[in-house]
Design a protein around this motif. Structure first.
Motif, PDB file in Angstrom:
ATOM      1  N   ILE A  57       0.818  -1.218   0.000  1.00 25.72           N
ATOM      2  CA  ILE A  57       0.000   0.000   0.000  1.00 25.72           C
ATOM      3  C   ILE A  57       0.853   1.270   0.000  1.00 25.72           C
ATOM      4  N   LEU A  58       1.866   1.304   0.868  1.00 23.65           N
ATOM      5  CA  LEU A  58       2.618   2.553   1.039  1.00 23.65           C
ATOM      6  C   LEU A  58       3.280   3.037  -0.258  1.00 23.65           C
ATOM      7  N   PRO A  59       3.993   2.146  -0.975  1.00 24.88           N
ATOM      8  CA  PRO A  59       4.562   2.608  -2.256  1.00 24.88           C
ATOM      9  C   PRO A  59       3.484   3.073  -3.237  1.00 24.88           C
ATOM     10  N   MET A  60       2.282   2.457  -3.156  1.00 23.33           N
ATOM     11  CA  MET A  60       1.164   2.870  -3.992  1.00 23.33           C
ATOM     12  C   MET A  60       0.837   4.347  -3.716  1.00 23.33           C
ATOM     13  N   GLU A  63       4.030   6.585  -4.822  1.00 24.88           N
ATOM     14  CA  GLU A  63       4.222   6.692  -6.270  1.00 24.88           C
ATOM     15  C   GLU A  63       2.991   7.226  -6.986  1.00 24.88           C
TER      16      GLU A  63
ATOM     17  N   LEU B 202       9.890   1.481   1.023  1.00 30.00           N
ATOM     18  CA  LEU B 202      10.170   2.729   0.309  1.00 30.00           C
ATOM     19  C   LEU B 202      11.645   2.832  -0.071  1.00 30.00           C
ATOM     20  N   LEU B 205      12.210   0.593  -2.900  1.00 30.22           N
ATOM     21  CA  LEU B 205      11.599   1.143  -4.110  1.00 30.22           C
ATOM     22  C   LEU B 205      12.599   2.008  -4.861  1.00 30.22           C
TER      23      LEU B 205
END
Lengths: 103, 236
Positions: A57-60, A63, B202, B205
């Protein structure tokens, strides 16, 4: 490339992807069958399973566009408020759609 | 709760199917998007439907379209597919305490349909005492049927399809998974685990190879869970 070859190549790609994906679907349980279950392993599994959700969820949110972030934020707030998933999800989607429509 | 003992039956499967059906309606929209994109990329109609039916993993299928050309590079295809879907390894492992109690054939049969949404629902149910594995299997069936049907629709509908993003449909899965995460326990231990998982995902990423962030974050959160054990006086 003749159409026949093209189909074979496409079929090969699908077969390879199917195989790789099945390895990921079966592999976790297969590996676990060799791991003795104790409290540490249980702690790992439990910690990891919630973490999968957060790591999805967090990278969603980071980004995504502003609408995506506001959508997740809306779902978060509504869920904490009403404690049932459906209204929270509905509000999140509505937020994304209306933000994109109006701005 | 319909079963206190681990089992896999029609009733549980039907219940799982019904529970995931509302979400699966949105999956149809993504199937349509995939079908459209697949044909535009140059896949034949049968290839598009077969890919959805056999691979049944949306993100990796869209990624495969990016690699699609006359000579498809096999190694990048394998690596990309594996990296995107490696989260299944962890999801499967998290269900091990329950699925290990059914015979091997059933166990791996069930896992064939494991996917983000039905895994999240099943795990939440099992933590609350539900033991019917049909929740996972039936939920997977609902998602699979809608994914394949959506792909098929995407092939026959060629115009008049609204952009799923404009309708906010790209956020359905994210919002859904968020409610699943929030439905779990919220104590200091979980907050720390989530923070570590989130921060690691993160960092990964931006620093690690593409598509590795979910696994990296989840493993980091798992490690915290392994070293900071829960105070045990609750049923497993």
């Amino acid at each position: 490339m003749s159409p026949d070859n093209a189909l074979a190549a496409g079929g090969l790609v699908i077969a390879v992807m199917t195989l790789v994906t099945l390895v990921t679907r079966y592999g976790g349980v297969f590996m676990m069958s060799f791991v003795p279950i104790n409290k540490r392993v249980e702690g790992f599994i439990n910690g990891m399973s919630g973490s999968v959700l957060i790591a999805l969820i967090l990278p969603m949110a980071v980004e995504g566009d502003l609408a995506a972030r506001l959508s997740l934020l809306t779902t978060l707030l509504v869920f904490l408020l009403v404690k049932t998933p459906l209204p929270a999800i509905g509000a999140g989607i509505l937020m994304a759609a209306s933000w994109r429509y109006f701005f | 709760m319909i079963s206190a003992e681990v089992c896999l039956d029609k009733r549980g499967t039907w219940l799982g199917f019904k529970r995931l059906l509302p979400l699966s309606m949105f999956v149809v929209a993504f199937g349509v998007a995939f079908g459209l994109a697949a044909v535009q990329t140059g896949l034949s109609k049968s290839e598009a439907v077969l890919m959805s039916a056999f691979v049944f993993a949306g993100a990796s299928q869209f990624a495969a379209l990016e690699l699609w050309q006359e000579e498809i590079p096999l190694l990048p295809l394998i690596l990309t597919t594996f990296a995107i879907n490696a989260r299944h390894l962890l999801m499967g492992a998290s269900l091990y305490p329950w699925v290990r109690q059914v015979p091997v054939a059933k166990r791996y049969g069930l896992l064939t349909l494991i996917s983000d949404a039905n895994w999240a629902v099943a795990l939440q149910d099992y933590r609350q005492g539900e033991r019917n594995l049909g929740i996972l299997f039936g939920g997977g069936l609902a998602l699979w049927v809608c994914w394949v049907a959506g792909t098929f629709l995407g092939l026959i509908l060629t115009q008049g399809i609204p952009d799923p993003k404009a309708l906010g449909l790209d956020m359905v899965l994210g919002c859904f998974l968020l409610t699943m995460a929030l439905g779990g326990k919220k104590d200091l231990r979980h907050l720390v685990i989530w923070s570590v998982a989130g921060a690691t995902s993160l960092l990964a990423l931006y620093l690690l190879p593409a598509n590795t962030h979910v696994v990296a974050g989840a493993l980091a959160g798992g490690l915290v869970g392994a070293f900071w054990l829960e105070d045990y006086n609750e049923p497993g």
